[in-house]
Design a protein around this motif. Structure first.
Motif, PDB file in Angstrom:
ATOM      1  N   THR A   9       0.833  -1.219   0.000  1.00 59.91           N
ATOM      2  CA  THR A   9       0.000   0.000   0.000  1.00 59.91           C
ATOM      3  C   THR A   9       0.860   1.260   0.000  1.00 59.91           C
ATOM      4  N   SER A  58     -11.959   2.391  -0.731  1.00 55.92           N
ATOM      5  CA  SER A  58     -10.927   1.467  -0.227  1.00 55.92           C
ATOM      6  C   SER A  58     -11.414   0.027  -0.323  1.00 55.92           C
ATOM      7  N   GLY A  59     -10.485  -0.878  -0.062  1.00 50.73           N
ATOM      8  CA  GLY A  59     -10.850  -2.293  -0.051  1.00 50.73           C
ATOM      9  C   GLY A  59     -11.850  -2.585   1.054  1.00 50.73           C
ATOM     10  N   THR A  60     -11.636  -1.965   2.180  1.00 55.21           N
ATOM     11  CA  THR A  60     -12.537  -2.180   3.315  1.00 55.21           C
ATOM     12  C   THR A  60     -13.946  -1.706   2.954  1.00 55.21           C
ATOM     13  N   HIS A  84      -9.267 -11.008   5.887  1.00 58.17           N
ATOM     14  CA  HIS A  84      -9.205  -9.570   6.160  1.00 58.17           C
ATOM     15  C   HIS A  84     -10.560  -9.064   6.646  1.00 58.17           C
ATOM     16  N   PHE A  88      -9.374  -7.725  10.066  1.00 59.82           N
ATOM     17  CA  PHE A  88      -8.777  -6.388   9.908  1.00 59.82           C
ATOM     18  C   PHE A  88      -9.746  -5.277   9.518  1.00 59.82           C
ATOM     19  N   GLU A  89     -11.042  -5.488   9.681  1.00 57.59           N
ATOM     20  CA  GLU A  89     -11.943  -4.415   9.247  1.00 57.59           C
ATOM     21  C   GLU A  89     -12.709  -3.820  10.420  1.00 57.59           C
ATOM     22  N   GLU A 136     -11.010 -15.077  -0.015  1.00 57.02           N
ATOM     23  CA  GLU A 136      -9.994 -14.016  -0.179  1.00 57.02           C
ATOM     24  C   GLU A 136      -8.852 -14.556  -1.041  1.00 57.02           C
ATOM     25  N   ASN A 140      -4.132 -12.857   2.383  1.00 53.52           N
ATOM     26  CA  ASN A 140      -3.099 -12.041   3.015  1.00 53.52           C
ATOM     27  C   ASN A 140      -2.433 -12.748   4.208  1.00 53.52           C
ATOM     28  N   ASP A 169     -13.023 -11.334  -1.880  1.00 53.57           N
ATOM     29  CA  ASP A 169     -12.142 -10.216  -1.554  1.00 53.57           C
ATOM     30  C   ASP A 169     -10.882 -10.419  -2.394  1.00 53.57           C
ATOM     31  N   ALA A 171      -8.528  -8.220  -3.166  1.00 57.48           N
ATOM     32  CA  ALA A 171      -7.617  -7.069  -3.004  1.00 57.48           C
ATOM     33  C   ALA A 171      -6.339  -7.289  -3.822  1.00 57.48           C
ATOM     34  N   SER A 199      -4.918   0.267  -5.077  1.00 51.86           N
ATOM     35  CA  SER A 199      -3.935   1.029  -4.302  1.00 51.86           C
ATOM     36  C   SER A 199      -2.865   0.158  -3.635  1.00 51.86           C
ATOM     37  N   LYS A 200      -2.842  -1.119  -3.990  1.00 47.98           N
ATOM     38  CA  LYS A 200      -1.811  -1.981  -3.383  1.00 47.98           C
ATOM     39  C   LYS A 200      -0.702  -2.173  -4.410  1.00 47.98           C
TER      40      LYS A 200
HETATM   41  N1  TLP Z   1      -4.651  -4.941   3.783  1.00 53.77           N
HETATM   42  C1  TLP Z   1      -3.624  -4.115   4.374  1.00 53.77           C
HETATM   43  C2  TLP Z   1      -3.807  -4.079   5.885  1.00 53.77           C
HETATM   44  O1  TLP Z   1      -5.123  -3.811   6.218  1.00 53.77           O
HETATM   45  C3  TLP Z   1      -3.393  -5.333   6.557  1.00 53.77           C
HETATM   46  C4  TLP Z   1      -2.259  -4.656   4.000  1.00 53.77           C
HETATM   47  O2  TLP Z   1      -1.301  -3.922   4.229  1.00 53.77           O
HETATM   48  O3  TLP Z   1      -2.192  -5.772   3.488  1.00 53.77           O
HETATM   49  N2  TLP Z   1      -8.597  -7.166   1.722  1.00 53.77           N
HETATM   50  C5  TLP Z   1      -7.336  -7.595   1.842  1.00 53.77           C
HETATM   51  C6  TLP Z   1      -7.020  -9.011   1.533  1.00 53.77           C
HETATM   52  C7  TLP Z   1      -6.331  -6.707   2.232  1.00 53.77           C
HETATM   53  O4  TLP Z   1      -5.092  -7.153   2.367  1.00 53.77           O
HETATM   54  C8  TLP Z   1      -6.666  -5.369   2.496  1.00 53.77           C
HETATM   55  C9  TLP Z   1      -5.621  -4.384   2.942  1.00 53.77           C
HETATM   56  C10 TLP Z   1      -8.004  -4.976   2.363  1.00 53.77           C
HETATM   57  C11 TLP Z   1      -8.950  -5.914   1.967  1.00 53.77           C
HETATM   58  C12 TLP Z   1      -8.467  -3.580   2.696  1.00 53.77           C
HETATM   59  O5  TLP Z   1      -8.019  -2.622   1.814  1.00 53.77           O
HETATM   60  P1  TLP Z   1      -7.928  -1.090   2.266  1.00 53.77           P
HETATM   61  O6  TLP Z   1      -6.686  -0.967   3.069  1.00 53.77           O
HETATM   62  O7  TLP Z   1      -7.872  -0.363   0.957  1.00 53.77           O
HETATM   63  O8  TLP Z   1      -9.144  -0.772   3.039  1.00 53.77           O
END
Ligand code: TLP
Length: 345
Positions: A9, A58-60, A84, A88-89, A136, A140, A169, A171, A199-200
């Motif tokens: 990112t 965003s991905g979230t 994720h 992570f959300e 996913e 990740n 997902d 991403a 954006s990754k």
């Molecule tokens: N992941 C980010 C962090 O949140 C961990 C990263 O640095 O890898 N799905 C997956 C599989 C992701 O890895 C991520 C981002 C997202 C969704 C969310 O994307 P964003 O950050 O754009 O909300």
């Protein structure tokens, strides 16, 4: 310059993206009058083999809008325990969609069809309704693991049998496609809806796309607005996204090659490393005698940035700003910390 492997990112927009942003034709996207956003959405829909797509912040946001559009409050969602969406959300599944999660532990991030089938709720007055299955790809927290089209197909077959939609997902879906030398639609044919991030690894500054059936995307547009994601002259961002989709996908191969180099070097330093399939590396720090936190702090002093993914797990991510020289420098920093540790014992 520090070597930043905390995430892909951190990638900055390319020259071509900056130029495209500066020259973008824009309008008010809430009125659907931004031609660049419209173009990106159409391009993404075609690329992903879906009827329509929606540009989200965003991905979230893409994942959460997806769940809000698929489910009702009190429904149950089947997903991988380290996904994720679940980890992570910020608890958004519960907080926003009000859904209950049924987490299953996958094999390197992949859910098995029989496991999913067992978890689907029977129609019964006592039970919640299973209204969504999520996958996913790449996964990740499983270390950038690829979920193969065959693995996806098997779960999708179960989803079809029970009439439950499957959300992907994605991403980092392009990483899987490039690594397996497959078109991305080979994967997306096994998902009803898919979220991809620009954006990754693809280097755009902002944004993701949610793609799916036309009616579904209309409803998702309503949810996006409700969440404050109705952007106005978003074409400036979409312009970079168009470059991401047209110019930045194939080069992911380079990142994979650099990740493989890093993996090899780490194995030579006797680290336990999960098999590396794409651009993410997970290493176990136990043998070094350090916790992840300790090791990251030592690396950081020497200019290498990484993320803690567990008490003894460090994640390193390779991306466009990490070249062969950076991999070599990173390995020598990692080695120097180990040597120092040995000499002080
Ligand atoms: N992941 C980010 C962090 O949140 C961990 C990263 O640095 O890898 N799905 C997956 C599989 C992701 O890895 C991520 C981002 C997202 C969704 C969310 O994307 P964003 O950050 O754009 O909300």
């Amino acid at each position: 310059m520090p070597i930043d492997m905390r995430s892909d990112t951190v990638t900055k927009p390319t020259e071509a993206m900056i130029k495209a942003m500066a020259n973008a034709e824009v309008g008010d996207d809430v009125f659907r009058e931004d031609p660049t956003v419209n173009r990106l959405e159409q391009m993404a829909a075609e690329r992903l083999g879906k009827e329509a797509a929606l540009f989200v912040t965003s991905g979230t946001q893409g994942n959460q809008v997806a769940v809000l559009t698929h489910c009702h409050n009190g429904d149950e969602v089947i997903l991988e325990a380290e996904s994720h969406l679940f980890v992570f959300e910020g608890g958004a599944l519960a907080a926003l969609a009000g859904v209950q999660t049924r987490t299953l532990t996958g094999v390197r991030g992949a859910l098995l069809p029989e496991q999913v089938e067992r978890a689907i709720r029977k129609k019964d007055i006592h039970n919640p309704r299973t209204t969504l299955i999520c996958l996913e790809n790449t996964h990740n927290r499983a270390g950038g693991a690829i979920i193969t089209p065959e693995q996806m197909a098997a779960v999708y077959q179960v989803a079809r049998t029970y009439g439950i939609p499957l959300h992907l997902d994605g991403a980092r879906l392009f990483h899987s496609a490039v690594a397996l030398r497959q078109d991305v639609q080979v994967f997306t044919q096994y998902a009803d809806t898919v979220q991809i991030c620009l954006s990754k690894g693809l280097s755009a500054p902002v944004g993701s796309l949610l793609a799916g059936p036309r009616d579904y995307i209309e409803e998702a547009r309503w949810w996006r607005k409700k969440l404050g994601g109705g952007m106005r002259q978003a074409g400036y961002m979409a312009a970079a996204g168009i470059v991401a989709l047209t110019e930045m996908v194939e080069r992911l191969d380079e990142d994979h090659a650099h990740a493989a180099m890093l993996e090899k070097g780490l194995l030579q330093l006797s680290f336990d490393v999960r098999p590396v399939e794409t651009n993410i590396i997970l290493l176990d720090t136990k043998r070094s005698g350090f916790t992840a936190e300790q090791l990251i702090e030592k690396w950081e002093q020497k200019g290498l940035y990484a993320l803690e993914f567990g008490k003894y797990v460090i994640r390193l991510v390779v991306h466009r700003h990490i070249g062969e020289q950076d991999v070599k420098r990173a390995l020598s920093i990692i080695e120097s910390v180990l040597v120092h540790q040995e000499s002080t014992n």
